[in-house]
Design a protein around this motif. Structure first.
Motif, mmCIF file in Angstrom:
data_model
loop_
_atom_site.group_PDB
_atom_site.id
_atom_site.type_symbol
_atom_site.label_atom_id
_atom_site.label_comp_id
_atom_site.label_asym_id
_atom_site.label_seq_id
_atom_site.Cartn_x
_atom_site.Cartn_y
_atom_site.Cartn_z
ATOM 1 N N THR A 168 0.845 -1.189 0.000
ATOM 2 C CA THR A 168 0.000 0.000 0.000
ATOM 3 C C THR A 168 0.881 1.240 0.000
ATOM 4 O OG1 THR A 168 -0.150 0.023 2.421
ATOM 5 C CG2 THR A 168 -1.892 -1.139 1.211
ATOM 6 N N HIS A 169 0.263 2.324 -0.398
ATOM 7 C CA HIS A 169 0.941 3.606 -0.516
ATOM 8 C C HIS A 169 -0.018 4.675 -0.015
ATOM 9 C CE1 HIS A 169 2.927 7.068 -2.392
ATOM 10 N NE2 HIS A 169 1.754 7.382 -2.891
ATOM 11 N N VAL A 170 0.488 5.663 0.704
ATOM 12 C CA VAL A 170 -0.346 6.740 1.212
ATOM 13 C C VAL A 170 -0.431 7.851 0.173
ATOM 14 C CG1 VAL A 170 -0.679 8.435 3.044
ATOM 15 C CG2 VAL A 170 0.310 6.210 3.583
ATOM 16 N N GLY A 171 -1.647 8.164 -0.256
ATOM 17 C CA GLY A 171 -1.880 9.307 -1.125
ATOM 18 C C GLY A 171 -2.086 10.537 -0.267
ATOM 19 N N MET A 172 -1.185 11.494 -0.370
ATOM 20 C CA MET A 172 -1.144 12.628 0.547
ATOM 21 C C MET A 172 -2.076 13.768 0.112
ATOM 22 S SD MET A 172 1.137 11.559 2.664
ATOM 23 C CE MET A 172 2.768 10.856 2.960
ATOM 24 N N PRO A 173 -2.595 14.537 1.071
ATOM 25 C CA PRO A 173 -3.295 15.775 0.714
ATOM 26 C C PRO A 173 -2.380 16.718 -0.047
ATOM 27 C CG PRO A 173 -3.700 15.195 3.015
ATOM 28 C CD PRO A 173 -2.614 14.281 2.525
ATOM 29 N N ALA A 174 -2.957 17.513 -0.947
ATOM 30 C CA ALA A 174 -2.172 18.438 -1.758
ATOM 31 C C ALA A 174 -2.999 19.679 -2.044
ATOM 32 C CB ALA A 174 -1.738 17.774 -3.067
ATOM 33 N N SER A 175 -2.327 20.752 -2.414
ATOM 34 C CA SER A 175 -3.011 22.009 -2.720
ATOM 35 C C SER A 175 -3.473 22.066 -4.165
ATOM 36 C CB SER A 175 -2.084 23.192 -2.420
ATOM 37 O OG SER A 175 -0.912 23.114 -3.201
ATOM 38 N N VAL A 176 -3.371 20.955 -4.881
ATOM 39 C CA VAL A 176 -3.889 20.845 -6.238
ATOM 40 C C VAL A 176 -4.927 19.738 -6.288
ATOM 41 C CG1 VAL A 176 -1.812 21.712 -7.371
ATOM 42 C CG2 VAL A 176 -2.003 19.279 -6.853
ATOM 43 N N LEU A 177 -5.755 19.777 -7.298
ATOM 44 C CA LEU A 177 -6.682 18.680 -7.548
ATOM 45 C C LEU A 177 -5.961 17.628 -8.378
ATOM 46 C CD1 LEU A 177 -8.440 21.431 -7.321
ATOM 47 C CD2 LEU A 177 -10.293 19.994 -8.159
ATOM 48 N N THR A 178 -6.295 16.388 -8.147
ATOM 49 C CA THR A 178 -5.627 15.289 -8.829
ATOM 50 C C THR A 178 -6.550 14.645 -9.842
ATOM 51 O OG1 THR A 178 -4.221 14.812 -6.916
ATOM 52 C CG2 THR A 178 -4.533 13.039 -8.506
ATOM 53 N N LEU A 191 -9.721 18.986 -3.125
ATOM 54 C CA LEU A 191 -8.821 19.291 -2.020
ATOM 55 C C LEU A 191 -9.321 18.610 -0.756
ATOM 56 C CD1 LEU A 191 -8.271 23.120 -2.623
ATOM 57 C CD2 LEU A 191 -7.015 21.182 -3.582
ATOM 58 N N THR A 192 -8.409 18.126 0.053
ATOM 59 C CA THR A 192 -8.776 17.388 1.249
ATOM 60 C C THR A 192 -7.687 17.500 2.299
ATOM 61 O OG1 THR A 192 -9.377 15.176 2.093
ATOM 62 C CG2 THR A 192 -7.747 15.263 0.326
ATOM 63 N N THR A 193 -8.070 17.304 3.533
ATOM 64 C CA THR A 193 -7.092 17.246 4.624
ATOM 65 C C THR A 193 -6.937 15.822 5.135
ATOM 66 O OG1 THR A 193 -8.828 17.760 6.240
ATOM 67 C CG2 THR A 193 -7.549 19.610 5.370
ATOM 68 N N ARG A 194 -7.414 14.860 4.360
ATOM 69 C CA ARG A 194 -7.314 13.458 4.758
ATOM 70 C C ARG A 194 -6.531 12.669 3.709
ATOM 71 N NH1 ARG A 194 -11.268 11.324 8.262
ATOM 72 N NH2 ARG A 194 -11.168 9.404 7.056
ATOM 73 N N PRO A 195 -5.734 11.695 4.137
ATOM 74 C CA PRO A 195 -5.021 10.859 3.169
ATOM 75 C C PRO A 195 -5.932 9.775 2.609
ATOM 76 C CG PRO A 195 -4.532 10.099 5.370
ATOM 77 C CD PRO A 195 -5.419 11.319 5.527
ATOM 78 N N CYS A 196 -5.534 9.191 1.506
ATOM 79 C CA CYS A 196 -6.157 7.965 1.028
ATOM 80 C C CYS A 196 -5.088 6.881 1.036
ATOM 81 C CB CYS A 196 -6.753 8.133 -0.371
ATOM 82 S SG CYS A 196 -5.533 8.474 -1.668
ATOM 83 N N VAL A 197 -5.512 5.643 0.937
ATOM 84 C CA VAL A 197 -4.578 4.516 0.918
ATOM 85 C C VAL A 197 -4.745 3.795 -0.408
ATOM 86 C CG1 VAL A 197 -3.868 2.362 2.006
ATOM 87 C CG2 VAL A 197 -4.658 4.273 3.421
ATOM 88 N N ILE A 198 -3.652 3.712 -1.156
ATOM 89 C CA ILE A 198 -3.653 3.091 -2.472
ATOM 90 C C ILE A 198 -3.053 1.701 -2.361
ATOM 91 C CG2 ILE A 198 -2.787 3.286 -4.839
ATOM 92 C CD1 ILE A 198 -2.411 6.394 -3.980
ATOM 93 N N ALA A 199 -3.792 0.693 -2.774
ATOM 94 C CA ALA A 199 -3.281 -0.678 -2.800
ATOM 95 C C ALA A 199 -2.694 -0.944 -4.179
ATOM 96 C CB ALA A 199 -4.394 -1.669 -2.489
ATOM 97 N N HIS A 200 -1.581 -1.620 -4.220
ATOM 98 C CA HIS A 200 -0.959 -1.910 -5.515
ATOM 99 C C HIS A 200 -0.371 -3.316 -5.512
ATOM 100 C CE1 HIS A 200 3.214 -1.560 -4.029
ATOM 101 N NE2 HIS A 200 2.755 -0.595 -3.271
ATOM 102 N N ASN A 201 -0.252 -3.885 -6.684
ATOM 103 C CA ASN A 201 0.344 -5.220 -6.828
ATOM 104 C C ASN A 201 1.790 -5.143 -7.311
ATOM 105 O OD1 ASN A 201 0.100 -4.465 -9.484
ATOM 106 N ND2 ASN A 201 -1.309 -6.110 -10.077
ATOM 107 N N GLY A 202 2.376 -3.956 -7.171
ATOM 108 C CA GLY A 202 3.748 -3.759 -7.614
ATOM 109 C C GLY A 202 3.862 -3.185 -9.008
ATOM 110 N N TYR A 203 2.686 -2.906 -9.638
ATOM 111 C CA TYR A 203 2.687 -2.398 -11.014
ATOM 112 C C TYR A 203 1.635 -1.305 -11.148
ATOM 113 C CZ TYR A 203 2.060 -2.263 -16.092
ATOM 114 O OH TYR A 203 1.957 -1.855 -17.399
ATOM 115 N N GLN A 204 2.032 -0.169 -11.705
ATOM 116 C CA GLN A 204 1.091 0.902 -12.002
ATOM 117 C C GLN A 204 1.567 1.608 -13.271
ATOM 118 O OE1 GLN A 204 -1.767 1.945 -10.512
ATOM 119 N NE2 GLN A 204 -1.716 0.378 -8.923
ATOM 120 N N HIS A 205 0.606 2.038 -14.102
ATOM 121 C CA HIS A 205 0.946 2.687 -15.368
ATOM 122 C C HIS A 205 -0.144 3.693 -15.677
ATOM 123 C CE1 HIS A 205 2.177 2.102 -19.902
ATOM 124 N NE2 HIS A 205 2.643 3.225 -19.382
#
Length: 279
Positions: free
Chosen positions: A35-45, A76-90
């Motif tokens: 897993t990877h933590v998706g951080m809050p940011a001052s931009v929209l994703t 925009l958010t003040t909360r993180p999200c959690v990204i699950a991955h299998n070791g590959y992203q594109h």
């Protein structure tokens, strides 16, 4: 097999730059699943995957369950999200300014809030066209050309009044000493009016916008090949001290910075640099 990170950064067409700060193409393979933590940011994703969809185990909105998306947009958010991955992203990630949300989606960033939505819901059929064409393109430069083409076709000029634009620049900018009261005084608004306008347009308070910008500064420093000490990061980022930074990280990232630095191995692009740092 050791993980391999391949990708490229792109600068949008000059006509898009008030609305889109940059493009990040990524190809990550050979990592251990995790897993990877998706951080809050001052931009929209905005994320457009090229192969497998992206899986969010935990959303940034407390009332939204996790899920998978081929394409997504988030506010925009003040909360993180959690990204699950299998070791590959594109895929490709876009960093949109809040004004870009109006220009490309026809709505203020507050309409998205901290929800994660399917990109076609806000961008229409152009979203499917983008994903198909990006997947078929031979390389990153061509993909960035396609992004320019489709976004320029869709963009509608958007403007804020001068006071709100200046407040945004100050609160999300590189000054670690920025204070909400000083910003309100500088633009000639009361703190209450500034708070109301930020909430209506951005979906976050002026205080939270400044917190996110400060957090971004610290996060960017900690991602350097040779990061400063935690105490130095705290000082340079505008925190009172290291303990203050640790408390803010627990709220915004879900864990203290020392733990994040030990655990984070997946060099994912959901953590864009703030505009003040990236230039």
């Amino acid at each position: 097999m050791a993980g391999v990170s391949e990708g490229a950064s792109g600068v949008p067409d000059p006509r898009l730059r008030p609305y889109v700060l940059g493009y990040e193409g990524y190809l990550l393979r050979g990592f251990d699943p995790g897993t990877h933590v998706g951080m809050p940011a001052s931009v929209l994703t905005v994320i457009i995957t090229i192969d497998e969809p992206i899986e969010l185990a935990v959303s940034s909105h407390p009332d939204q369950p996790g899920g998978t998306w081929e394409m997504l947009a988030s506010g925009l958010t003040t909360r993180p999200c959690v990204i699950a991955h299998n070791g590959y992203q594109h895929g490709v990630q876009l960093a949109l300014t809040p004004l870009g949300c109006r220009a490309l989606f026809g709505m203020p960033a507050s309409a998205l809030g901290s929800w994660i939505v399917d990109l076609p819901e806000v961008f229409g059929p152009s979203a499917r066209e983008l994903r198909e064409r990006l997947a078929a393109a031979p390389d990153w430069p061509r993909r960035f050309e396609i992004l320019d083409e489709v976004l320029l076709r869709a963009v509608r000029p958007a403007h804020w009044d001068a006071e709100l634009a200046h407040a945004w620049a100050l609160l999300s900018g590189p000054d670690p000493a920025v204070r909400v009261a000083a910003v309100a005084d500088e633009i000639g608004w009361s703190r209450r009016h500034l708070g109301n306008r930020c909430g209506a347009e951005l979906g976050v308070t002026p205080k939270d916008l400044a917190r996110i910008a400060r957090f971004e500064r610290s996060h960017a420093m900690m991602r350097l090949p040779e990061p400063p000490s935690l105490a130095e990061v705290a000082t340079l980022s505008g925190y009172y001290d290291q303990a203050h930074m640790a408390r803010e990280w627990r709220e915004l990232a879900g864990l203290p910075p020392s733990v994040w630095r030990e655990r984070e191995e997946f060099p994912f692009v959901q953590d864009p640099q703030p505009a003040g740092i990236a230039g």
